[in-house]
Design an enzyme around this catalytic site. Sequence first.
Site, short mmCIF file in Angstrom:
data_model
loop_
_atom_site.label_atom_id
_atom_site.label_comp_id
_atom_site.label_asym_id
_atom_site.label_seq_id
_atom_site.Cartn_x
_atom_site.Cartn_y
_atom_site.Cartn_z
N ASP A 28 0.83 -1.21 0.00
CA ASP A 28 0.00 0.00 0.00
C ASP A 28 0.86 1.26 0.00
O ASP A 28 1.99 1.25 0.48
CB ASP A 28 -0.92 -0.02 1.24
CG ASP A 28 -2.09 0.94 1.09
OD1 ASP A 28 -2.36 1.38 -0.04
OD2 ASP A 28 -2.72 1.25 2.11
N ASN A 30 1.29 3.43 -2.86
CA ASN A 30 1.86 3.86 -4.15
C ASN A 30 1.43 5.28 -4.50
O ASN A 30 2.24 6.10 -4.93
CB ASN A 30 1.39 2.94 -5.29
CG ASN A 30 1.96 1.55 -5.19
OD1 ASN A 30 2.84 1.30 -4.35
ND2 ASN A 30 1.48 0.64 -6.02
N ARG A 41 -0.32 9.56 -9.64
CA ARG A 41 -0.40 8.29 -8.90
C ARG A 41 0.20 7.13 -9.71
O ARG A 41 0.77 6.19 -9.14
CB ARG A 41 -1.86 7.96 -8.56
CG ARG A 41 -2.49 8.91 -7.55
CD ARG A 41 -3.97 8.56 -7.35
NE ARG A 41 -4.15 7.19 -6.92
CZ ARG A 41 -4.07 6.78 -5.66
NH1 ARG A 41 -3.84 7.64 -4.71
NH2 ARG A 41 -4.24 5.51 -5.36
N HIS A 45 2.60 3.58 -8.96
CA HIS A 45 2.36 2.17 -9.31
C HIS A 45 3.57 1.58 -10.06
O HIS A 45 3.92 0.43 -9.85
CB HIS A 45 1.09 2.04 -10.15
CG HIS A 45 -0.16 2.40 -9.39
ND1 HIS A 45 -0.42 1.88 -8.13
CD2 HIS A 45 -1.20 3.22 -9.68
CE1 HIS A 45 -1.58 2.37 -7.68
NE2 HIS A 45 -2.07 3.20 -8.60
N TRP A 77 -12.03 -1.84 -7.83
CA TRP A 77 -12.83 -1.50 -9.01
C TRP A 77 -13.54 -0.17 -8.84
O TRP A 77 -14.02 0.40 -9.81
CB TRP A 77 -13.88 -2.60 -9.28
CG TRP A 77 -13.31 -3.88 -9.81
CD1 TRP A 77 -13.13 -5.03 -9.12
CD2 TRP A 77 -12.87 -4.14 -11.15
NE1 TRP A 77 -12.59 -6.00 -9.94
CE2 TRP A 77 -12.43 -5.48 -11.19
CE3 TRP A 77 -12.80 -3.37 -12.33
CZ2 TRP A 77 -11.92 -6.06 -12.34
CZ3 TRP A 77 -12.28 -3.97 -13.47
CH2 TRP A 77 -11.86 -5.29 -13.47
N LEU A 139 11.06 -20.19 -5.10
CA LEU A 139 10.06 -19.33 -4.45
C LEU A 139 8.69 -19.49 -5.10
O LEU A 139 8.56 -19.51 -6.32
CB LEU A 139 10.50 -17.86 -4.58
CG LEU A 139 9.48 -16.82 -4.08
CD1 LEU A 139 9.33 -16.86 -2.56
CD2 LEU A 139 9.88 -15.41 -4.53
N ARG A 196 1.97 -4.81 6.17
CA ARG A 196 1.27 -3.75 5.44
C ARG A 196 2.12 -2.48 5.50
O ARG A 196 2.57 -2.07 6.57
CB ARG A 196 -0.11 -3.46 6.01
CG ARG A 196 -0.81 -2.37 5.16
CD ARG A 196 -2.27 -2.25 5.42
NE ARG A 196 -2.87 -1.33 4.45
CZ ARG A 196 -4.13 -1.40 4.04
NH1 ARG A 196 -4.91 -2.34 4.50
NH2 ARG A 196 -4.61 -0.53 3.18
N ARG A 202 -4.85 -1.86 8.84
CA ARG A 202 -6.04 -2.68 8.62
C ARG A 202 -5.71 -3.74 7.59
O ARG A 202 -4.69 -3.67 6.91
CB ARG A 202 -7.23 -1.82 8.18
CG ARG A 202 -6.98 -0.99 6.93
CD ARG A 202 -8.22 -0.21 6.49
NE ARG A 202 -7.85 0.76 5.49
CZ ARG A 202 -7.54 2.04 5.72
NH1 ARG A 202 -7.58 2.50 6.95
NH2 ARG A 202 -7.18 2.84 4.74
N GLU A 215 1.06 -13.19 12.00
CA GLU A 215 1.56 -12.02 12.72
C GLU A 215 1.41 -10.81 11.80
O GLU A 215 1.77 -10.90 10.61
CB GLU A 215 3.03 -12.21 13.10
CG GLU A 215 3.28 -13.37 14.04
CD GLU A 215 2.60 -13.17 15.39
OE1 GLU A 215 2.49 -12.01 15.84
OE2 GLU A 215 2.17 -14.18 15.98
C1 IPE Z 1 -5.35 -2.65 -0.27
O1 IPE Z 1 -5.03 -1.31 -0.41
C2 IPE Z 1 -5.33 -3.32 -1.61
C3 IPE Z 1 -4.02 -3.46 -2.24
C4 IPE Z 1 -2.86 -3.13 -1.71
C5 IPE Z 1 -4.03 -4.04 -3.56
P1 IPE Z 1 -6.19 -0.21 -0.53
O2 IPE Z 1 -5.48 1.09 -0.71
O3 IPE Z 1 -7.14 -0.59 -1.60
O4 IPE Z 1 -6.91 -0.31 0.86
P2 IPE Z 1 -7.79 0.75 1.66
O5 IPE Z 1 -8.84 1.26 0.71
O6 IPE Z 1 -6.86 1.85 2.09
O7 IPE Z 1 -8.33 -0.01 2.82
C1 IPE Z 2 -1.49 0.33 -3.44
O1 IPE Z 2 -1.28 1.70 -3.44
C2 IPE Z 2 -1.76 -0.22 -4.82
C3 IPE Z 2 -3.16 -0.61 -5.05
C4 IPE Z 2 -4.11 -0.59 -4.16
C5 IPE Z 2 -3.50 -1.04 -6.39
P1 IPE Z 2 -2.49 2.72 -3.46
O2 IPE Z 2 -2.84 3.01 -4.88
O3 IPE Z 2 -3.59 2.25 -2.60
O4 IPE Z 2 -1.82 4.01 -2.83
P2 IPE Z 2 -2.45 4.97 -1.73
O5 IPE Z 2 -2.88 4.10 -0.60
O6 IPE Z 2 -3.58 5.68 -2.37
O7 IPE Z 2 -1.32 5.88 -1.36
MG MG Z 3 -4.05 2.43 -0.63
#
Ligand code: IPE
Ligand code: IPE
Ligand code: MG
Length: 253
Positions: A28, A30, A41, A45, A77, A139, A196, A202, A215
């Site tokens: 999470d 990116n 953004r 990615h 989505w 792996l 995470r 979460r 864990e």
């Molecule tokens: C969880 O991240 C999903 C992925 C890392 C692919 P999200 O960015 O979608 O989660 P929330 O919305 O902050 O809970």
């Molecule tokens: C995780 O990064 C990648 C995906 C959920 C696809 P985010 O795109 O959720 O990045 P933030 O959480 O908005 O910074």
């Molecule tokens: Mg996110």
Amino acid sequence: MPSDPAIVRQPEPQLDPRIPAHVGVIMDGNGRWAQARGKPRTEGHIEGVNALRRMVELCIRYGVAHLTVFSFSSENWTRPKDEINFIFSLLRRFVASDLQKLIAHNVRVRIIGSRQGLEDSLRRLIDDVEAKTAHNTGLNLHVAFNYGGKAEITEAVRHIAGEVAAGRLRPADITEGTIERALYTCGIPDPDVIIRTSGEQRVSNFLLWQGAYSELVFVDENWPDFDEETFLRVLDEYALRERRFGGVEVARR
Ligand code: IPE
Ligand code: IPE
Ligand code: MG
């Protein structure tokens, strides 16, 4: 004594108890990584894929047997169409550019998640990468793509209900093992640790069933900044955890 074989199943032994057999990662942050640099953004990615490459190498080097990465959730989505298309094109590019390297490094790739709603060409790509790496013994890289824990359990329940309706299974014979075998992760040991990134604390619908005794380690770095130093910090944290699995003794697996 537990009667269900799913409960007594032993994980694969690791030489170094500090090294988890199965690491799950909620990659999470990116978007925030990019925003902090005044970039779109999408740049985050792209850097996220580089961090994934680094993580695969680290897991190989440190002897992790299974790595599961959350790359696109059932709930993602709801994001703008452009961002979704970009993430999907990144997956395609990752497979195209890295497949030979993954094969050379003996990595077995599996994509876990719903195949419903995916374009035929993407499904073929997924089938192809799984088939071409199926015999690799290094792996195990599990890519959670179009994945949601609730959707996974729902699909499993639908399958099991179908078996019952067809008279092939009695409700009384449904065990935890029956459910595990109906999940996308059938045959894969549960994650020992779920990491995470980005400071969020979460689970966001990741491996709900499988993570029952994982864990949880939360790190502040956004995913594109995840490197060996962060990985070692996670291992140190994991090594300090006392895993009891509901019992009273210290268990390590
Ligand atoms: C969880 O991240 C999903 C992925 C890392 C692919 P999200 O960015 O979608 O989660 P929330 O919305 O902050 O809970
Ligand atoms: C995780 O990064 C990648 C995906 C959920 C696809 P985010 O795109 O959720 O990045 P933030 O959480 O908005 O910074
Ligand atoms: Mg996110």
